[in-house]
Design an enzyme around this catalytic site. Sequence first.
Site, PDB file in Angstrom:
ATOM      1  N   TYR A 151       0.865  -1.189   0.000  1.00 36.42           N
ATOM      2  CA  TYR A 151       0.000   0.000   0.000  1.00 36.42           C
ATOM      3  C   TYR A 151       0.896   1.232   0.000  1.00 36.42           C
ATOM      4  CZ  TYR A 151      -4.031   2.821   1.687  1.00 36.42           C
ATOM      5  OH  TYR A 151      -5.036   3.736   1.830  1.00 36.42           O
ATOM      6  N   LYS A 179      -1.441  -1.451  -4.070  1.00 33.21           N
ATOM      7  CA  LYS A 179      -2.521  -0.456  -4.057  1.00 33.21           C
ATOM      8  C   LYS A 179      -1.851   0.897  -4.188  1.00 33.21           C
ATOM      9  CE  LYS A 179      -6.240   1.662  -1.409  1.00 33.21           C
ATOM     10  NZ  LYS A 179      -6.966   1.747  -0.110  1.00 33.21           N
TER      11      LYS A 179
END
Length: 309
Positions: A151, A179
């Site tokens: 992330y 992500k």
Amino acid sequence: MTTQPPAPHNPAPHHPAPPLGRTLCAMITPFTPSGALDLDGAQRLAHHLVAHGCDGLVLSGTTGESPTTSDTEKSDLVRAVREAVGDRAKVITGVGTPDTRHTAELAREAEKAGADGLLVVAPYYSTPPQEAIEAHFRQTADACGLPLMLYDIPARTGTRIEPETLLRLAEHPGIIAVKDCSQDFLGAQKVLSRTDLAYYAGCDEHNLALYAVGGTGYVSTVANVVPDRLRAVLDAFDAGDTARAARLQQQATPLIEAVMSAGLPGTVTAKSLLNALGLPAGPVRSPLQPAGRGRADELLTLHAALVGT
């Protein structure tokens, strides 16, 4: 004069099978009016989201208020959502902390609870150098048997996962996805072109743009309130109707802006809308505060305008 026939219609480029789903919702964490974890509400919301187009649910991320939920609550949430959706959707859960040992412990607990994958943010606050960030992710990946989605959200962590670091981490068999909230579209394309990492848009305004250059899908906060409308964008692109995909993305832009970029955290705005729509959400936990009446009314008006198109 002979009229040339129209050029054949070519569908959009084929996307490889997504390892953790394609249309993922960064699900809010429902709480009761008193602020306790609402597992029944989480199951009902999870069922609703999957029924309306989400093939993956990301729990305990930014939108899921992970900084204010306990380790036990995070595991209980995974178990409840896993029970609710069965094998109809992937269940990914956030285990990122600024402490590598704690992150590894959470990874093992998530595996026991039935998660399909882990969302692991760059360690925050201490702003470690890239070599330390790389070691953090590798140690987490080695701690359990679940695949990792890294992330990259430097606006919140204070530290970027640099493209060169991602290129090295892509060599680890347990690190399979990103992500992307880096706001660095060139950097994302660089990593996409040189690795097999599955790239997910973490900013809803990039859902179509990243998909069009080879991204895998999205992890969306706005999908909490319009899961079917966001999925329709990617479905249209996959069908080769790129003009329709662009039009649908543009139609969603006012709501995306209101939820994500109008001065309040996406958790606050998403919960405001879900509560207004009669779906499980409940309050936010402090230090977050609920949206005011004016903002709540604006969000509901924009939602109604979008679903009415």
